[in-house]
Design a protein around this motif. Structure first.
Motif, PDB file in Angstrom:
ATOM      1  N   THR A   1       0.732  -1.425   0.240  1.00 17.77           N
ATOM      2  CA  THR A   1       0.143  -0.141  -0.057  1.00 17.77           C
ATOM      3  C   THR A   1       0.856   1.271   0.088  1.00 17.77           C
ATOM      4  O   THR A   1       0.499   2.352  -0.085  1.00 17.77           O
ATOM      5  CB  THR A   1      -0.846   0.076   1.268  1.00 17.77           C
ATOM      6  OG1 THR A   1      -0.183   0.172   2.399  1.00 17.77           O
ATOM      7  CG2 THR A   1      -1.854  -1.182   1.338  1.00 17.77           C
ATOM      8  N   LEU A   2       2.190   1.126   0.199  1.00 16.72           N
ATOM      9  CA  LEU A   2       3.007   2.217   0.305  1.00 16.72           C
ATOM     10  C   LEU A   2       3.329   3.101  -1.158  1.00 16.72           C
ATOM     11  O   LEU A   2       4.027   3.839  -1.255  1.00 16.72           O
ATOM     12  CB  LEU A   2       4.418   1.996   1.138  1.00 16.72           C
ATOM     13  CG  LEU A   2       4.033   1.412   2.432  1.00 16.72           C
ATOM     14  CD1 LEU A   2       5.369   1.058   3.101  1.00 16.72           C
ATOM     15  CD2 LEU A   2       3.328   2.665   3.365  1.00 16.72           C
ATOM     16  N   TYR A   3       3.329   1.913  -2.078  1.00 12.36           N
ATOM     17  CA  TYR A   3       3.799   2.328  -3.610  1.00 12.36           C
ATOM     18  C   TYR A   3       2.822   1.574  -4.526  1.00 12.36           C
ATOM     19  O   TYR A   3       1.790   0.802  -4.230  1.00 12.36           O
ATOM     20  CB  TYR A   3       5.121   2.019  -3.745  1.00 12.36           C
ATOM     21  CG  TYR A   3       5.281   0.629  -3.798  1.00 12.36           C
ATOM     22  CD1 TYR A   3       4.930  -0.130  -4.925  1.00 12.36           C
ATOM     23  CD2 TYR A   3       5.435  -0.421  -2.561  1.00 12.36           C
ATOM     24  CE1 TYR A   3       5.484  -1.809  -4.899  1.00 12.36           C
ATOM     25  CE2 TYR A   3       5.717  -1.534  -2.307  1.00 12.36           C
ATOM     26  CZ  TYR A   3       5.667  -2.349  -3.603  1.00 12.36           C
ATOM     27  OH  TYR A   3       5.946  -3.623  -3.605  1.00 12.36           O
ATOM     28  N   SER A   4       2.678   2.173  -5.718  1.00 10.25           N
ATOM     29  CA  SER A   4       1.960   1.518  -6.831  1.00 10.25           C
ATOM     30  C   SER A   4       3.091   1.265  -7.807  1.00 10.25           C
ATOM     31  O   SER A   4       3.513   2.315  -8.212  1.00 10.25           O
ATOM     32  CB  SER A   4       0.855   2.550  -7.282  1.00 10.25           C
ATOM     33  OG  SER A   4       1.168   3.694  -7.654  1.00 10.25           O
ATOM     34  N   VAL A   5       2.904   0.259  -8.744  1.00  6.31           N
ATOM     35  CA  VAL A   5       3.912  -0.038  -9.743  1.00  6.31           C
ATOM     36  C   VAL A   5       3.494   0.631 -10.916  1.00  6.31           C
ATOM     37  O   VAL A   5       2.248   0.418 -11.308  1.00  6.31           O
ATOM     38  CB  VAL A   5       3.997  -1.576  -9.710  1.00  6.31           C
ATOM     39  CG1 VAL A   5       5.018  -1.842 -11.175  1.00  6.31           C
ATOM     40  CG2 VAL A   5       4.639  -2.011  -8.754  1.00  6.31           C
TER      41      VAL A   5
END
Length: 91
Positions: free
Chosen positions: A74-78
């Motif tokens: 949830t800390l990043y999106s690819v």
């Protein structure tokens, strides 16, 4: 938050020392600029990391000091993953 700490907490790289080594080798950019392990990461930053024969570009969506394993993504999106095409397959 420091880049090496973010990479560890987000579980993109397993250990902070390994994250520092990858940054020191020049394999990480933040918003197109070469990043050091101590570079500050903020929400909205775009990180490009070279893992072996591929580039992974992610966008930082959240920063937290502690996160459970199942919440790490949830800390990043690819944004994209690209394989590095090699001209010389024999090498």
């Amino acid at each position: 938050m420091r880049l090496d700490k973010f990479l560890k907490i987000s579980r993109l790289i397993k250990r902070r020392t390994l994250a520092k080594e990858v940054a020191d080798q020049g394999r990480i950019t933040i918003n197109g600029n070469q990043a050091k392990a101590s570079t500050n990461v903020v929400v909205g930053d775009e990180l490009t990391i070279r893992f072996g024969q591929k580039f992974v570009t992610i966008k930082v969506t959240d920063l937290r000091e502690n996160v459970r394993k199942d919440e790490a993504e949830t800390l990043y999106s690819v944004m994209k993953e690209e394989r590095i095409e090699s001209d010389n397959e024999d090498e």
